[in-house]
Write a protein that holds these residues in place. Structure first.
Motif, short mmCIF file in Angstrom:
data_model
loop_
_atom_site.label_atom_id
_atom_site.label_comp_id
_atom_site.label_asym_id
_atom_site.label_seq_id
_atom_site.Cartn_x
_atom_site.Cartn_y
_atom_site.Cartn_z
N PHE A 232 0.82 -1.20 0.10
CA PHE A 232 -0.11 -0.04 -0.33
C PHE A 232 1.45 1.24 -0.03
CE2 PHE A 232 -2.76 -3.28 2.26
CZ PHE A 232 -3.23 -3.19 1.18
N GLY A 233 0.30 2.73 -0.40
CA GLY A 233 0.35 3.75 -0.34
C GLY A 233 1.49 3.89 0.47
N ALA A 234 2.65 4.57 1.29
CA ALA A 234 2.72 5.01 2.52
C ALA A 234 1.50 6.09 3.42
CB ALA A 234 3.67 5.84 2.57
N ASN A 235 0.33 7.00 2.38
CA ASN A 235 -0.58 7.32 3.66
C ASN A 235 -1.40 6.32 4.09
OD1 ASN A 235 0.75 9.70 3.89
ND2 ASN A 235 -0.52 10.54 2.71
N ASP A 236 -1.18 5.44 3.06
CA ASP A 236 -3.11 3.77 3.64
C ASP A 236 -3.03 3.54 4.53
OD1 ASP A 236 -4.11 2.64 1.64
OD2 ASP A 236 -4.32 1.70 3.46
N ILE A 237 -3.57 3.38 5.01
CA ILE A 237 -3.84 2.96 6.98
C ILE A 237 -3.08 1.82 7.14
CG2 ILE A 237 -6.13 2.18 6.64
CD1 ILE A 237 -4.74 3.54 9.69
#
Ligand SMILES: NC(=O)c1ccc[n+]([C@@H]2O[C@H](COP(=O)([O-])OP(=O)(O)OC[C@H]3O[C@@H](n4cnc5c(N)ncnc54)[C@H](OP(=O)(O)O)[C@@H]3O)[C@@H](O)[C@H]2O)c1
Length: 312
Positions: A232-237
């Protein structure tokens, strides 16, 4: 489906509630492609007997409420709609909470801010009343009495029917309960992180407050061992949860192999159902709030109420 009274309000809700944080999308749920149309999700929920929906202004900065509002047209009366207050992106005061997707979110439990939150939600949801309003994050910078009075005023005006607290503590629940009935607390709770439930259950019993769990599937990590390898992307929970870090990851994979896979096979159910049934068996006033963006997640989760006792 099974139904329960929410606190002592007399509001009848399905024990499975439909969480719509993921529906709001944004960098925190960045695999947006999996999202079904909100109206299809509501159709599936309705077919399974789910009548209870949870949202919040900050889920996609209004997007979750807007999508729900459009999908609720013509069938508002079939659902118990719960949204939240206290987090806003109006840039007019409060305690800094977080910055995300170009917005700064502030936490404000003052009477004026709560009233503005409610007006915003009513407009986005396209409704003239909210069934349940949850204080997303109680904030000690405002007196409990001011917040509780503002909520009770909204009840008297018919803008909300009941209210609750989220991300609080048993002491905060005790404090609010001195002023009025708190219908529910909404708290993080899962087999991997059960401490909030254990601390809250005695206070919830004392105040006749329902306990609503969120994160019971750990944002998907408890729906199958393969999910621990998702990227997942770095900001994804899901990047921010601790379950993919060693030694936890290996421990969870061993539990899947040695304990949960044989149990899921024995009961003929999904992994999700094991953890959902477990949660329902832990407290008599348990409201199981699970997040869905796909119809098949709703159809599968609804089956957990058929697993009558705790399989874990
Ligand atoms: N008060 C708060 O601070 C707070 C914080 C977090 C959450 N919440 C509320 O609680 C709700 C639930 O929490 P959550 O969504 O963060 O986490 P969750 O319920 O633990 O996990 C949601 C994830 O599980 C998947 N899922 C659900 N049922 C499934 C099934 N039967 N089989 C396979 N996968 C399944 C969903 O997939 P799909 O999305 O792909 O369908 C989604 O990716 C939120 O939506 C929100 O309404 C509140």
């Amino acid at each position: 489906m099974k139904y329960m009274d929410l606190g002592n309000t007399g509001i009848k809700v399905s024990v499975v509630a439909f969480g719509t944080w993921g529906l709001g999308g944004g960098s925190v749920w960045d695999d947006e492609g999996v999202r079904a149309k909100a109206s299809d999700l509501l159709d599936a929920a309705s077919d399974c007997g789910l009548n209870y929906i949870d949202t919040a202004p900050v889920y996609g900065m209004g997007e979750s409420e807007r999508l729900l509002g459009a999908a609720l047209k013509g069938r508002r009366g079939k659902f118990i709609v719960q949204t939240k207050c206290s987090l806003n992106w109006r840039e007019n005061g409060g305690k800094f909470k977080y910055a995300r997707d170009g917005f700064t979110v502030w936490n404000n439990t003052g009477a004026e801010a709560i009233r503005k939150d409610v007006e915003g939600s009513l407009s986005r949801l396209g409704t003239d009343f909210i069934d349940v309003l949850v204080v997303h994050y109680p904030n000690g910078a405002w007196p409990v009495e001011e917040t509780a009075d503002a909520l009770e005023e909204l009840v008297k005006e018919g803008k909300i029917r009941a209210w609750g607290l989220s991300n609080s503590t048993p002491a905060i629940l005790d404090e609010y309960s001195k002023h009025a009935h708190v219908a529910l607390v909404q708290e993080q709770y899962s087999l991997l992180a059960p401490s909030h439930g254990e601390e809250f259950f005695p206070s919830c019993r004392r105040h006749k407050t329902s306990f609503q769990c969120y994160g019971i599937l750990e944002e998907g990590y408890l729906t199958g061992p393969e999910r621990l390898s998702d990227k997942f992307g770095a900001n994804d929970i899901r990047s921010r949860l601790p379950w993919r870090q060693e030694p936890r990851r290996s421990g969870i994979l061993s539990l899947y192999k040695d304990v949960w896979a044989p149990m899921a096979e024995k009961y003929g159910c999904s992994y999700a159902n094991l953890f959902e049934a477990w949660a329902l068996s832990q407290f008599e006033g348990m409201s199981l709030l699970t997040g869905f963006r796909r119809v098949k997640s709703i159809l599968d989760t609804a089956k957990c109420v058929g697993l009558t006792s705790s399989p874990l």
